[in-house]
Write a protein that holds these residues in place. Structure first.
Motif, PDB file in Angstrom:
ATOM      1  N   UNK A  70     -19.326  72.864  23.316  1.00  0.00           N
ATOM      2  CA  UNK A  70     -18.062  72.489  23.197  1.00  0.00           C
ATOM      3  C   UNK A  70     -18.098  71.053  22.732  1.00  0.00           C
ATOM      4  N   UNK A  71     -18.775  70.353  22.818  1.00  0.00           N
ATOM      5  CA  UNK A  71     -18.878  68.824  22.155  1.00  0.00           C
ATOM      6  C   UNK A  71     -19.048  69.005  20.859  1.00  0.00           C
ATOM      7  N   UNK A  72     -19.987  69.820  20.337  1.00  0.00           N
ATOM      8  CA  UNK A  72     -20.083  69.681  18.695  1.00  0.00           C
ATOM      9  C   UNK A  72     -19.083  70.521  18.148  1.00  0.00           C
ATOM     10  N   UNK A  73     -18.353  71.419  19.141  1.00  0.00           N
ATOM     11  CA  UNK A  73     -17.100  72.218  18.213  1.00  0.00           C
ATOM     12  C   UNK A  73     -16.217  71.104  18.007  1.00  0.00           C
ATOM     13  N   UNK A  74     -15.897  70.404  19.074  1.00  0.00           N
ATOM     14  CA  UNK A  74     -14.816  69.267  19.053  1.00  0.00           C
ATOM     15  C   UNK A  74     -15.383  68.066  17.902  1.00  0.00           C
ATOM     16  N   UNK A  75     -16.346  67.838  17.877  1.00  0.00           N
ATOM     17  CA  UNK A  75     -16.983  66.542  17.120  1.00  0.00           C
ATOM     18  C   UNK A  75     -16.511  67.135  15.590  1.00  0.00           C
ATOM     19  N   UNK A  76     -17.161  68.482  15.255  1.00  0.00           N
ATOM     20  CA  UNK A  76     -16.998  68.874  13.896  1.00  0.00           C
ATOM     21  C   UNK A  76     -15.812  69.599  13.409  1.00  0.00           C
ATOM     22  N   UNK A  94      -9.037  69.075  16.287  1.00  0.00           N
ATOM     23  CA  UNK A  94      -8.414  70.094  17.211  1.00  0.00           C
ATOM     24  C   UNK A  94      -8.603  71.607  16.806  1.00  0.00           C
ATOM     25  N   UNK A  95      -9.110  72.030  15.391  1.00  0.00           N
ATOM     26  CA  UNK A  95      -8.907  73.295  15.084  1.00  0.00           C
ATOM     27  C   UNK A  95     -10.249  73.888  15.950  1.00  0.00           C
ATOM     28  N   UNK A  96     -11.213  73.029  16.068  1.00  0.00           N
ATOM     29  CA  UNK A  96     -12.354  73.418  17.007  1.00  0.00           C
ATOM     30  C   UNK A  96     -12.013  73.615  18.365  1.00  0.00           C
ATOM     31  N   UNK A  97     -11.204  72.931  19.070  1.00  0.00           N
ATOM     32  CA  UNK A  97     -10.656  73.069  20.274  1.00  0.00           C
ATOM     33  C   UNK A  97      -9.990  74.421  20.386  1.00  0.00           C
ATOM     34  N   UNK A 134      -4.586  86.734  18.585  1.00  0.00           N
ATOM     35  CA  UNK A 134      -4.642  85.426  19.126  1.00  0.00           C
ATOM     36  C   UNK A 134      -5.563  84.475  18.495  1.00  0.00           C
ATOM     37  N   UNK A 135      -6.832  85.089  18.159  1.00  0.00           N
ATOM     38  CA  UNK A 135      -7.560  84.006  17.321  1.00  0.00           C
ATOM     39  C   UNK A 135      -7.155  83.498  16.138  1.00  0.00           C
ATOM     40  N   UNK A 136      -6.520  84.356  15.303  1.00  0.00           N
ATOM     41  CA  UNK A 136      -6.044  83.882  14.054  1.00  0.00           C
ATOM     42  C   UNK A 136      -4.582  83.257  14.198  1.00  0.00           C
ATOM     43  N   UNK A 137      -3.882  83.476  15.002  1.00  0.00           N
ATOM     44  CA  UNK A 137      -2.790  82.588  15.132  1.00  0.00           C
ATOM     45  C   UNK A 137      -3.044  81.133  15.821  1.00  0.00           C
ATOM     46  N   UNK A 138      -4.065  81.271  16.799  1.00  0.00           N
ATOM     47  CA  UNK A 138      -4.604  79.846  17.163  1.00  0.00           C
ATOM     48  C   UNK A 138      -5.248  79.136  16.093  1.00  0.00           C
ATOM     49  N   UNK A 139      -6.071  79.711  15.246  1.00  0.00           N
ATOM     50  CA  UNK A 139      -6.841  78.965  14.252  1.00  0.00           C
ATOM     51  C   UNK A 139      -5.989  78.456  13.021  1.00  0.00           C
ATOM     52  N   UNK A 140      -5.192  79.507  12.736  1.00  0.00           N
ATOM     53  CA  UNK A 140      -4.238  79.274  11.606  1.00  0.00           C
ATOM     54  C   UNK A 140      -2.818  79.149  11.653  1.00  0.00           C
TER      55      UNK A 140
END
Length: 356
Positions: free
Chosen positions: A121-127, A130-133, A174-180
């Motif tokens: 989770x930390x690496x996802x947020x770091x790199x 907000x899109x990682x979150x 859900x995945x695509x709407x959340x990401x894009x």
């Protein structure tokens, strides 16, 4: 006289049976956490045995210090060297609220797995910021869809095709709407993903039926059959697993191609639909080899122990391919890869024709 002797013997056997069953009924088995305080390795008949002292961390016997022997069985899941301060699960056997035995069950692993999850989770947020979150939220939604929607539907007897289509659609949207976000690009990626996934599912059902797969080839599935009362379509469960398993890779390919096509259109408003389509295909050619390898290697990796078993047993290639488990894995790999490959032209066409 002989009749009396026989009668006494029968009565003794019956009393012994009653006593044994009474003891069995009074016995209780409890799984609790414990921490290893000390251990000493001893030898018994050329087999390593540990004398382990633990402190119980929960339950009726909390804070009790108990000693027991732990046999290290080579080639089994119990071949684990217990060390000081290690947290473990033990099984306590009690009779009339009195502890009569204790045995090692498993190592407590959830703490280390939680650390790994936090690192991810930390690496996802770091790199990813907000899109990682948002990607992490999409991952949680995926898990909830499988556990709270798909599994209950299958258990309640719903058709596996309906269940799979519903769950895959929710995950993709859900995945695509959340990401894009809500955009035409997201819509194109969603349609491309659904198209490739449907192809994989149809091929899995078609060829799985042709080669008479039952869905009961894996040891885990056999345990599900023998140790539960679930009345489900195991062949359908296999097909659902194939379809859901390819979903992530198809989503990746679909979004990559859609993003490239939209980026080309953004930099050149006058570009033709055919140019956009072939640009998507060109990008797809570059990623198809690695993504197909990813799928096949992922499926092959889960079958490595069985492949070694076949190799040691000197089975012929024909015999190996015709075993139900390997045939299931081949269907899984090839149907997923074909769906992945066809996602490329499907997504390229949808993105090119809807990009105006």
């Amino acid at each position: 006289m002989l009749k009396k002797v026989c009668l006494i013997i029968v009565l003794l056997i019956f009393c012994d049976w009653l006593t044994a069953n009474a003891i069995a009924v009074n016995k209780e088995y409890t799984k609790v956490k414990a921490v290893v305080l000390e251990e000493v390795v001893i030898q018994q008949n050329e087999a390593s045995v540990q004398s382990v002292k633990v402190r119980i961390l929960e339950g009726e016997f909390k804070d009790s210090v108990i000693q027991f022997n732990h046999r290290l069985i080579e080639g089994s899941k119990y071949n684990i060297q217990l060390v000081e301060n290690m947290k473990v699960f033990v099984q306590l056997t009690t009779e009339n609220n009195q502890l009569i035995s204790i045995a090692f069950l498993e190592v407590v692993r959830d703490g280390y797995l939680l650390i790994l999850l936090i690192l991810f989770f930390a690496l996802l947020i770091l790199f990813g910021g907000f899109k990682g979150f948002r990607s992490f939220i999409a991952l949680i939604i995926t898990g909830l869809c499988l556990v709270k929607i798909f599994m209950p539907m299958i258990i309640q007897g719903y058709n596996f095709i309906l269940s799979t289509v519903l769950v895959c659609s929710i995950i993709v949207i859900a995945s695509f709407i959340l990401i894009s976000g809500f955009s035409k690009k997201s819509l194109c990626a969603i349609l491309g993903t659904i198209g490739g996934t449907i192809v994989s599912g149809i091929l899995a059902v078609l060829f799985g039926n042709l080669i008479q797969l039952t869905g009961i080839s894996d040891e885990t599935v056999q345990m599900l059959v023998t140790q539960t009362n679930l009345n489900i379509d195991y062949r359908g469960l296999l097909y659902s697993g194939i379809t859901i398993g390819v979903l992530g890779a198809v989503m990746d390919v679909s979004m990559t191609i859609t993003s490239v096509v939209f980026e080309i259109k953004k930099t050149n408003k006058k570009v033709r639909i055919s140019t956009l389509f072939f640009s998507g295909l060109s990008v797809g050619k570059d990623i198809m080899a690695t993504m197909t390898n990813t799928l096949i290697l992922a499926y092959a990796g889960t079958s490595l122990p069985l492949l070694f078993l076949f190799a040691v047993g000197e089975m012929t290639l024909v015999d190996i391919v015709n075993t139900q488990y390997i045939a299931s894995e081949i269907i899984r790999s090839l149907c997923g890869s074909i769906g992945l490959l066809l996602t490329i032209p499907i997504t390229s066409l949808i993105a090119a024709t809807n990009n105006n």
